[in-house]
Design a protein around this motif. Structure first.
Motif, PDB file in Angstrom:
ATOM      1  N   LYS A  22      -7.718  -6.514  -4.786  1.00 38.65           N
ATOM      2  CA  LYS A  22      -7.309  -6.212  -3.418  1.00 38.65           C
ATOM      3  C   LYS A  22      -6.932  -7.496  -2.694  1.00 38.65           C
ATOM      4  N   ILE A  23      -6.157  -7.351  -1.643  1.00 38.70           N
ATOM      5  CA  ILE A  23      -5.708  -8.488  -0.839  1.00 38.70           C
ATOM      6  C   ILE A  23      -6.927  -9.142  -0.218  1.00 38.70           C
ATOM      7  N   PRO A  24      -7.089 -10.463  -0.411  1.00 35.95           N
ATOM      8  CA  PRO A  24      -8.271 -11.124   0.142  1.00 35.95           C
ATOM      9  C   PRO A  24      -8.209 -11.281   1.659  1.00 35.95           C
ATOM     10  N   SER A  25      -9.361 -11.444   2.224  1.00 36.85           N
ATOM     11  CA  SER A  25      -9.472 -11.688   3.661  1.00 36.85           C
ATOM     12  C   SER A  25      -8.737 -12.973   4.025  1.00 36.85           C
ATOM     13  N   ARG A  45      -4.588  -3.731   4.784  1.00 43.74           N
ATOM     14  CA  ARG A  45      -5.071  -5.108   4.618  1.00 43.74           C
ATOM     15  C   ARG A  45      -3.915  -6.100   4.781  1.00 43.74           C
ATOM     16  N   ALA A  46      -2.754  -5.769   4.185  1.00 40.81           N
ATOM     17  CA  ALA A  46      -1.578  -6.633   4.293  1.00 40.81           C
ATOM     18  C   ALA A  46      -1.124  -6.739   5.749  1.00 40.81           C
ATOM     19  N   ALA A  47      -1.151  -5.614   6.462  1.00 42.49           N
ATOM     20  CA  ALA A  47      -0.753  -5.620   7.875  1.00 42.49           C
ATOM     21  C   ALA A  47      -1.685  -6.501   8.698  1.00 42.49           C
ATOM     22  N   LEU A  48      -2.980  -6.443   8.417  1.00 45.84           N
ATOM     23  CA  LEU A  48      -3.938  -7.280   9.149  1.00 45.84           C
ATOM     24  C   LEU A  48      -3.715  -8.764   8.849  1.00 45.84           C
TER      25      LEU A  48
END
Length: 84
Positions: free
Chosen positions: A3-6, A47-50
């Motif tokens: 998953k996309i990391p923070s 997640r990408a949007a954030l």
């Protein structure tokens, strides 16, 4: 696929005041509520949007030049295409 990391790059020093008065991390520009809000988000698109939102926030605040390189390195390590 991972998953996309923070957008957090594990520096976590909240000293910079943003336009709304919230304290932002000197490394990633996240506020504490933003950092908490990212963790439970599971959908890759969300997640990408954030992450893109945080990148725009950094551009507006200025002074976060080192974040991009550190975040790209984190994404590469996890084998994820960075959203920014």
């Amino acid at each position: 696929m991972s998953k996309i990391p923070s957008p957090c790059i594990d520096v976590c020093k909240y000293r910079r005041a943003g336009p709304e008065g919230a304290r932002h991390c000197i490394a990633c520009s996240l506020t504490k509520p933003q950092k908490k809000a990212f963790k439970p988000v599971k959908a890759p698109a969300a997640r990408a949007a954030l992450v893109r939102l945080i990148a725009r926030q950094q551009a507006a605040m200025g002074g976060f030049g080192h974040w991009r390189a550190a975040y790209l390195k984190r994404c590469a390590k996890k084998g994820v295409t960075p959203p920014v």
